[in-house]
Scaffold this active site. Structure first.
Site, mmCIF file in Angstrom:
data_model
loop_
_atom_site.group_PDB
_atom_site.id
_atom_site.type_symbol
_atom_site.label_atom_id
_atom_site.label_comp_id
_atom_site.label_asym_id
_atom_site.label_seq_id
_atom_site.Cartn_x
_atom_site.Cartn_y
_atom_site.Cartn_z
ATOM 1 N N LEU A 48 0.814 -1.211 0.000
ATOM 2 C CA LEU A 48 0.000 0.000 0.000
ATOM 3 C C LEU A 48 0.851 1.265 0.000
ATOM 4 O O LEU A 48 0.504 2.258 -0.641
ATOM 5 C CB LEU A 48 -0.924 -0.004 1.217
ATOM 6 C CG LEU A 48 -2.110 -0.958 1.154
ATOM 7 C CD1 LEU A 48 -2.664 -1.214 2.550
ATOM 8 C CD2 LEU A 48 -3.192 -0.395 0.257
ATOM 9 N N LYS A 73 15.921 -1.818 -0.018
ATOM 10 C CA LYS A 73 14.612 -2.009 -0.639
ATOM 11 C C LYS A 73 13.994 -0.666 -1.026
ATOM 12 O O LYS A 73 13.316 -0.550 -2.049
ATOM 13 C CB LYS A 73 13.694 -2.765 0.307
ATOM 14 C CG LYS A 73 14.130 -4.202 0.558
ATOM 15 C CD LYS A 73 13.195 -4.902 1.533
ATOM 16 C CE LYS A 73 13.660 -6.335 1.791
ATOM 17 N NZ LYS A 73 12.776 -7.022 2.771
ATOM 18 N N ASN A 123 1.960 5.159 7.072
ATOM 19 C CA ASN A 123 1.457 3.865 6.621
ATOM 20 C C ASN A 123 2.153 2.679 7.287
ATOM 21 O O ASN A 123 1.581 1.591 7.364
ATOM 22 C CB ASN A 123 1.643 3.785 5.094
ATOM 23 C CG ASN A 123 1.595 2.384 4.558
ATOM 24 O OD1 ASN A 123 0.540 1.778 4.436
ATOM 25 N ND2 ASN A 123 2.756 1.831 4.227
ATOM 26 N N TYR A 217 -3.503 -6.522 16.841
ATOM 27 C CA TYR A 217 -3.536 -5.613 15.695
ATOM 28 C C TYR A 217 -4.764 -4.706 15.771
ATOM 29 O O TYR A 217 -4.657 -3.486 15.601
ATOM 30 C CB TYR A 217 -3.549 -6.413 14.395
ATOM 31 C CG TYR A 217 -3.715 -5.557 13.162
ATOM 32 C CD1 TYR A 217 -2.641 -4.853 12.638
ATOM 33 C CD2 TYR A 217 -4.954 -5.439 12.535
ATOM 34 C CE1 TYR A 217 -2.788 -4.053 11.521
ATOM 35 C CE2 TYR A 217 -5.111 -4.644 11.414
ATOM 36 C CZ TYR A 217 -4.031 -3.954 10.912
ATOM 37 O OH TYR A 217 -4.186 -3.155 9.816
ATOM 38 N N LYS A 221 -4.877 -0.451 16.341
ATOM 39 C CA LYS A 221 -5.544 0.483 15.434
ATOM 40 C C LYS A 221 -6.645 1.268 16.144
ATOM 41 O O LYS A 221 -6.922 2.428 15.790
ATOM 42 C CB LYS A 221 -6.107 -0.273 14.233
ATOM 43 C CG LYS A 221 -5.037 -0.863 13.315
ATOM 44 C CD LYS A 221 -4.097 0.214 12.774
ATOM 45 C CE LYS A 221 -3.080 -0.339 11.793
ATOM 46 N NZ LYS A 221 -2.185 0.715 11.263
#
Length: 311
Positions: A48, A73, A123, A217, A221
Site C-alpha cells: 500500500l 529495498k 502507513n 492488531y 488500530k
C-alpha cells in the site's frame, strides 16, 4: 472522531457490512495537482505504501520522501518510481519505527532539509502471530505491534506537527493547512471490549498472557483512532493541520504480516478471503489519498473509508 461512529459501530461490525464495504462500495479515483508540494510516506517500499507513493507522483507531486526500514529495498522502489515520474524528486530516508531515536533523527532531518512538509501519510505497520518485544536497545521492551502501530506512530505524528503547520517561505503565499493521515483499520469494530475494561489499556496490550496477534492488531488500530480523535479535539486546529485516519480495507499484496500462521487451516481461510474480496493495493491507496487530499476540515479527527467520513 466521526460523530456517529459510536452509534453505528454494531451495524458496521457485522460480516455483512464488511462484505458490503469490500465488494459494493467503490473507492474513488483521486484527482488534483500536487505540483510544488512535499510529501512523506512511511513504509513506502512495498504494498500500500508503494502504491500510495506512485499515486501521489501521478498527481505531479514535486518531492517525495520514502521513509523505510531497509534502505536497499527503498532505493529499489525509488529507482522504479523515478523512472516512471522523472519530473519529481524522490528520496529514500531511513526510519526504524521500533526506535524512538530513529524517529527523532528522521524528524530532525525534515526540519533541516525540508522546512515545510505538506502531506504525511503514516502507513508503516505490522501484525505478528506471536508475542514478541522490541529488541532495539534504545527502546523500552514493549510488544512490537503495540510499539510500531501505535506508540511510535503517534510519536512520529506529534513530532511532525510543527513542520506540517509551517508557513511557506513566500510572505504573500496563502497558508494551506498541512495534512497528516494515519493508517487505521475497520477491524476496530471487532475489538474485544471486555479485554479493554479488565485492566489499564497499555498494560493489557503489553501482556503476553493469552496473546492473540489479530486481537493485538485490532487494539493497536483502535488506540490510533482514539489518539487522533483526542488530538483533533483538544490540541490541533484544522486551520493549521488536518489530521485524520484512513482505512484501506482488506487488501491483497501487502507485507505487514511478518510471519506465517502455523495453523494451516486458519491460514487457508484467511488467504481465500483475501483472494475473493480483497482490494488491490492501488484501490486501498486511493483511500489514503482521499483522506490526505480530498477530505477537508470536516474530516479532522475522523476515520475515512471508501473516500467518505465514517461511521
Amino acid at each position: 472522531m466521526s460523530d456517529e461512529l459510536k452509534d453505528n459501530a454494531a451495524k458496521e461490525a457485522s460480516f455483512g457490512a464488511f462484505l458490503t464495504r469490500q465488494l459494493m462500495k467503490s473507492v474513488p479515483a483521486v484527482t488534483g495537482n500536487l505540483d510544488g508540494k512535499v510529501a512523506i510516506v512511511t513504509g513506502a517500499n512495498v504494498g500500500l505504501g508503494l502504491a500510495c507513493a506512485r499515486q501521489l507522483l501521478s498527481l505531479q507531486l514535486s518531492h517525495l520522501i520514502l521513509a523505510v526500514r531497509s534502505l536497499r529495498k527503498g532505493e529499489a522502489a525509488a529507482l522504479e518510481l523515478q523512472a516512471s515520474f522523472p519530473h519529481a524528486r524522490v528520496e529514500v530516508w531511513a526510519l526504524e519505527m521500533e526506535s524512538y531515536a530513529s524517529i527523532q533523527a528522521f524528524v530532525s532531518r525534515c526540519h533541516s532539509e525540508l522546512g515545510r512538509v505538506d502531506i504525511a501519510i503514516l502507513n508503516a505497520g505490522l501484525a505478528l502471530k506471536r508475542f514478541q518485544t522490541c529488541t532495539n536497545p534504545q527502546t523500552t521492551p514493549r510488544e512490537i505491534t503495540l510499539q510500531v502501530n501505535f506508540l511510535s506512530t503517534v510519536f512520529l505524528a506529534l513530532l511532525l506537527l510543527p513542520i506540517l503547520g509551517a508557513k511557506k517561505e513566500k510572505k504573500d503565499a496563502v497558508f494551506i493547512p498541512g495534512r497528516l493521515t494515519l493508517v487505521g483499520s475497520d477491524t476496530v469494530y471487532w475489538v474485544n471490549a471486555r479485554e479493554l475494561k479488565s485492566r489499564p489499556l497499555l498494560q493489557a496490550a503489553n501482556s503476553s498472557e493469552g496473546f492473540d496477534g489479530f486481537e493485538q492488531y485490532k487494539m493497536s488500530k483502535l488506540f490510533v483512532l482514539m489518539f487522533v480523535a483526542k488530538l483533533a479535539r483538544d490540541l490541533v486546529s484544522p486551520d493549521q493541520v488536518i489530521v485524520n485516519v484512513a482505512c484501506p480495507g482488506l487488501c491483497k499484496g501487502t507485507a505487514f504480516v511478518r510471519e506465517p500462521d502455523s495453523n494451516w487451516a486458519k491460514q487457508a481461510i484467511v488467504s481465500s478471503l483475501i483472494r475473493l474480496v480483497g482490494r488491490t493495493p492501488e484501490q486501498g491507496a486511493r483511500v489514503y489519498l482521499a483522506a490526505a487530499i480530498l477530505q477537508g476540515p470536516k474530516s479532522h479527527g475522523s476515520m475515512i473509508s471508501e473516500g467518505d467520513i465514517l461511521p
